[in-house]
Design a protein around this motif. Sequence first.
Motif, short mmCIF file in Angstrom:
data_model
loop_
_atom_site.label_atom_id
_atom_site.label_comp_id
_atom_site.label_asym_id
_atom_site.label_seq_id
_atom_site.Cartn_x
_atom_site.Cartn_y
_atom_site.Cartn_z
N LEU A 56 66.09 -30.34 -22.30
CA LEU A 56 65.39 -29.26 -23.01
C LEU A 56 63.88 -29.47 -22.97
N LYS A 57 63.12 -28.42 -22.62
CA LYS A 57 61.67 -28.49 -22.57
C LYS A 57 61.01 -27.75 -23.73
N SER A 58 61.75 -26.82 -24.33
CA SER A 58 61.20 -26.05 -25.44
C SER A 58 62.36 -25.50 -26.26
N LEU A 59 62.13 -25.34 -27.55
CA LEU A 59 63.16 -24.72 -28.40
C LEU A 59 63.41 -23.28 -28.02
N SER A 60 62.47 -22.71 -27.32
CA SER A 60 62.63 -21.32 -26.90
C SER A 60 63.86 -21.15 -26.03
N GLU A 61 64.31 -22.19 -25.39
CA GLU A 61 65.48 -22.09 -24.51
C GLU A 61 66.75 -21.77 -25.30
N PHE A 62 66.72 -22.02 -26.61
CA PHE A 62 67.87 -21.65 -27.44
C PHE A 62 67.87 -20.16 -27.78
N GLU A 63 66.78 -19.45 -27.43
CA GLU A 63 66.57 -18.04 -27.76
C GLU A 63 66.20 -17.89 -29.23
N MET A 64 65.13 -17.20 -29.46
CA MET A 64 64.55 -17.09 -30.80
C MET A 64 65.52 -16.50 -31.83
N LYS A 65 66.32 -15.54 -31.41
CA LYS A 65 67.22 -14.89 -32.36
C LYS A 65 68.25 -15.85 -32.92
N ASN A 66 68.54 -16.94 -32.19
CA ASN A 66 69.53 -17.92 -32.66
C ASN A 66 68.94 -18.93 -33.64
N MET A 79 61.06 -32.57 -23.63
CA MET A 79 60.47 -31.49 -24.43
C MET A 79 58.95 -31.60 -24.42
N GLN A 80 58.29 -30.49 -24.08
CA GLN A 80 56.85 -30.45 -23.99
C GLN A 80 56.20 -29.66 -25.13
N THR A 81 56.92 -28.72 -25.67
CA THR A 81 56.40 -27.92 -26.78
C THR A 81 57.57 -27.36 -27.57
N CYS A 82 57.30 -27.04 -28.82
CA CYS A 82 58.37 -26.45 -29.64
C CYS A 82 58.59 -24.99 -29.25
N HIS A 114 59.26 -39.58 -31.77
CA HIS A 114 59.47 -40.24 -30.48
C HIS A 114 59.72 -39.23 -29.35
N MET A 115 58.80 -38.30 -29.24
CA MET A 115 58.89 -37.26 -28.20
C MET A 115 57.94 -37.67 -27.07
N LYS A 116 58.48 -38.20 -26.00
CA LYS A 116 57.72 -38.83 -24.93
C LYS A 116 56.76 -37.88 -24.24
N ASN A 117 57.16 -36.62 -24.04
CA ASN A 117 56.35 -35.69 -23.27
C ASN A 117 55.80 -34.51 -24.08
N LEU A 118 55.92 -34.56 -25.40
CA LEU A 118 55.43 -33.45 -26.22
C LEU A 118 53.92 -33.35 -26.14
N ARG A 119 53.42 -32.14 -25.81
CA ARG A 119 51.97 -31.93 -25.66
C ARG A 119 51.40 -31.12 -26.83
N SER A 120 52.21 -30.21 -27.40
CA SER A 120 51.70 -29.38 -28.49
C SER A 120 52.87 -28.75 -29.23
N ILE A 121 52.57 -28.24 -30.43
CA ILE A 121 53.60 -27.52 -31.20
C ILE A 121 53.84 -26.14 -30.61
N TRP A 122 52.75 -25.49 -30.20
CA TRP A 122 52.85 -24.13 -29.64
C TRP A 122 51.96 -24.03 -28.42
N CYS A 132 54.28 -39.61 -30.64
CA CYS A 132 54.23 -38.61 -29.56
C CYS A 132 53.05 -38.99 -28.66
N PRO A 133 53.27 -39.86 -27.66
CA PRO A 133 52.16 -40.45 -26.90
C PRO A 133 51.34 -39.46 -26.08
N ARG A 134 51.88 -38.29 -25.72
CA ARG A 134 51.15 -37.33 -24.90
C ARG A 134 50.66 -36.12 -25.69
N LEU A 135 50.79 -36.18 -26.98
CA LEU A 135 50.34 -35.06 -27.80
C LEU A 135 48.81 -34.99 -27.78
N VAL A 136 48.28 -33.89 -27.24
CA VAL A 136 46.84 -33.71 -27.12
C VAL A 136 46.33 -32.72 -28.16
N THR A 137 47.09 -31.68 -28.37
CA THR A 137 46.68 -30.62 -29.29
C THR A 137 47.79 -30.38 -30.31
#
Length: 1131
Positions: A799-809, A824-827, A848-856, A877-882
């Motif tokens: 999973l790269k984003s929560l959006s893959e679950f579809e927002m309506k769900n 996961m790179q963003t929520c 412990h999100m290895k590749n998370l870059r931002s919340i949005w 979150c070692p790659r969190l920049v923003t």
Amino acid sequence: MSKAGDTAKAESEGASASQTSTLTSLKSTISSQILSSNMSKAGATPKTESEGASASQIRTLTSLQSTISSLELINSLRRKRDLMSLLCSYPLDMRVIFDDFISKPYCESKLPLKLEGLLPKEIIRDAENGDRSWSRSSSGFGEADLDFIPEAILNLASDLAVHQLIQTLISFSKNQNLNYIKYIRLSTRSDIEKRAVMAKVAAALNDKHNVLDILSSFRGTLSIEASNYPTTGGEKELRKHVCQLLQLSMIEDDEVLCTRHIEEEMSSSRYLVILADRDGEEIVDLQRVGFCKSLLSGVLVLITTDSPAPQHAKEEGLMEAIVDLEIRTKEHLLPWVVFCHNAGKDFVYSSSAILTTAVRIVEECRSHLHAILLVAKWLKNHQDVRKWELALLKLQSGNPSQDIHNFHGLNEIMVNTFLNLIWDGMNKTQQNCLLSCIVIPKIRDGMVDHELMNHWMSSLFVDAGETEKNLRQLVENSVFLQFDGVGGGYTWLPEETYQMLERLYSSYPLFIEKSNLGLTEPPNPDKWNNALRIELAGNKISELPKSPACLELKVLMLQSNADLTKIPSSFFGQMPLLCILNLSYTSVRELPSSLFFLEQLRELYLKGCECFMKLPPEIGNLEKLEKLDLDETQITHLPKEVQKLTNMQSLTLCFYEYRVKKNMPYSCSTIIPSGVLSKLKRLEHLCIGVNPDDERWDENLQVILPEILGLECLQTLSMYIPQPELLKLIPAHIFELDFRFIVGRHMQRIISSIPPATDVKFKQSDCSLKFVKGEGVPDEIKTVLRHSKALFLDRHFTLKSLSEFEMKNLDQLRVCILAECKEMQTCGGGAKDEDDMLPHLLFLSIFHMKNLRSIWEGPTSPHSSFGMLQSLSLQSCPRLVTLFSLDFLGNLSLLKKLIVKDCPKLSTLISHESSKRNAHAFLPKLSKLLLLHLPELSSISNGLQIGPGLKEIAFYDCPKLHSLSRKELVSKELTAIKGETNWWKSLEGRTPNFNLIFSPINEEADLMTQLGICDDDGIDNGPGDSVGKPSQPTGIATCVSNSPTRRGKYRRRRISKTWEVETSYLTEDGYAWRKYGQKSLFNNKYLRHYYRCTHKYDQGCLATKHVQRIGEDPPLYKTVYSGQHTCRRRP
């Protein structure tokens, strides 16, 4: 009574003799002309002048009516004051009732509601109206019935009147607040009784017990018999006699000067004057004698008679206007009135033998109204003289089954009445109902009836019908008294009864509460005999008595006694009524045989009993069992006899079978036998936890799932589902329940990377889904998510984003926890995300999100995305920049708490390119901000104003943060800034206000404790959270468990010192240890056991050890210790 007395004082000073005389004259002059025709007694509107009344007459009449109303109010207050004074002179403890009366303003002082259950309603009604008719009516044994009242009762009434007078004088001498009492009138029935009362008063004043209390407060006592001085010239002779008693010179020719000398002496010195009025219908003119109330500094007691003579009645207005306290011997017939009213007057007078016994009973009760009430109710409508004589005998005798010394200090007659007539006649349930009231002290002030009954039902396990019946009988017998208040009927227990129950409770306690006291042995079993509830939780008890006699016991709480390993086989043999048994978090390995004969057992708790591995088939004998909790046990399978437990409503199971080698067979081929759960028709709550490595569960689940889905009463369902495909078997109606699903096959772990508090937050949520080690987004998961309020996404691989679950769900989510999702790179965000994302989310934790870059991500976000978020925490979150973009920041208007930890690339919380300064502040609800282990952080909000309501902010290991800008921190409510001392000293632009609220962090102490991070902060404050280093993910999975405090919640950490000890047997090292896990090692058939110090949480001790057997013959054990003990409990 002081408020009412102040009223009497004020009105007496305002209503002089001339005013009263004018009032009386005015009433007689115009009443026939105007009062009867123009105005009713209630105050009708006067007629006009043309109708026959002049304007002056109308004004006069209006003023008269106002004065009459005022006098009626004063008369009512005086009557209530006199009644309360009378009651306070009786043995019944009236302090609570009396305090309630005097606490109100005098104009609002009503008789206390509690009197309703004590006195006849007619007496209370007449007193409220300022009427004394009850003492003259037939129901009150007035003039018409005095001939029928036994002489002994009349003598008792005069004795009680004298006693009230003496008690009032004693109170006057001890309490300066009673100085308003200057004039007391004691009214008798006749001249004969008046002389008898005068003699009794003189004898009482000469009593050695009263001399110091009363006479020492006065300069002298004057006893005067006015009947010795005839009416003609009587006042002159009386003044002469007073002058002689006061040793004043007598000026016979100047009556006024003589009177003034007496007044001056009475005002300058405190005297007690006892004046017996003249015989017949003539009264003494007190002012002519020199006893003017307004000039008295002492007390004047006038002993007179009630006279119906017109002249006496005419002047009674004057007497009423200046009297401070009225004592009447007739009104002290009250004990007799109460007795006859409740026992039945016709039965009392039905025979001379009963009447004689009734008199002796009232005399024996010595005016104790509650004792009289109890005896009268016990004798109500009984004509057998033997029962009356038995009541008298019981009043005169102590209770042979009770230790009389236990009731020392209580009223003897009340003790005899209650124990002999009431207590001994109750059944056991009624006695227990009364004793249980000891734990609710407010019963003395009054409780709503249904609240008291609910207490009995919950603590005594009495059904509603029996509870209502017991309360009704106790009220009918006047053990409880009742009154009508706001919200319905109230029930209260008199203070003396409550104190007696306390003494009984100390001898026969219903509730033994000895939890968390460090006991190594249980209390003496002799104290268990009468107990209904015994609580011994949280101690160090290792042994229990063999067979304690607990025939009344219904609740036994033994949880958290870690040293308790075995229960005697006959321990439960004499507990036939036991309903609730809690053995959670003990070390018991098996249940004794006597437990399976507890026919009334309804709840059995074995949660956290890690040594408990087998549930015996005898469990089927407990047919009334409604709740069984086996969470965190290590049972291997469920016996088929469980199907007999058809009353089961809540069932919590945890199956965990250790196998040293994977190819070893299981002790039982099936975890839950087919057909067992389907028999539990009343089951409402079902929780099934299974070792994820147990291969039996896949097949077993497919067999029992139809049985679970067929339970019509089911409300809560919690279970482990190893494969998402199995969700297809679950129908849609199940998602209308409170479901808790863990989906995905994962390895069993002892240690978790998720803080216990966060795990608890998730497990307390309704309708939750934990998706473990998933790949892709299965349609079955989307279906469950659509109905979920909490999501725990643990170690998703793709999973790269929560959006893959579809927002309506995700619309219904309130809690979301994301951990170790490496891709996961963003929520959320992106060009396709046009719908609102997580619009109802309240709590978001990311770990412990290895590749998370931002919340949005993306240029804009829908206006309601994350719009209700209140708590946000990010950790490791070692790659969190923003963290936030400027567009996204406006969505977080309700965010209250923000915690960011161990994000090495984060330079600012907010990224934006605009150079234009915003006029308004963002994050308006933010109150707490923690920034920890952020080595690149150089600005908090990149120049934007944030947190106008911020109260607390903390920094740690943020070396590049060189200044705190007032442009960013605009809060005027900031009360605390925490950080390292050296960092603070080097900080640029520190304002004086900042210096005042700065609090340094001690780098040698625990960081999270200093920051005051609570369990609901959602950030790891476990033992591995050292101050100097950021935490690291462990990569080890979590245990399927409902308790975060037992095992599976401890992080690996570096300890400066370790050492090993090898012994041939297991030894005690003097410290208290708590086991939190165990595991098998390669090429070793013995398990390794992990322990932590018991005082980890209460004292912060981080010492641990692990123990493993390394030799078989001879046995050899190796113990490895890590860290020094810092707890106070040293060997």
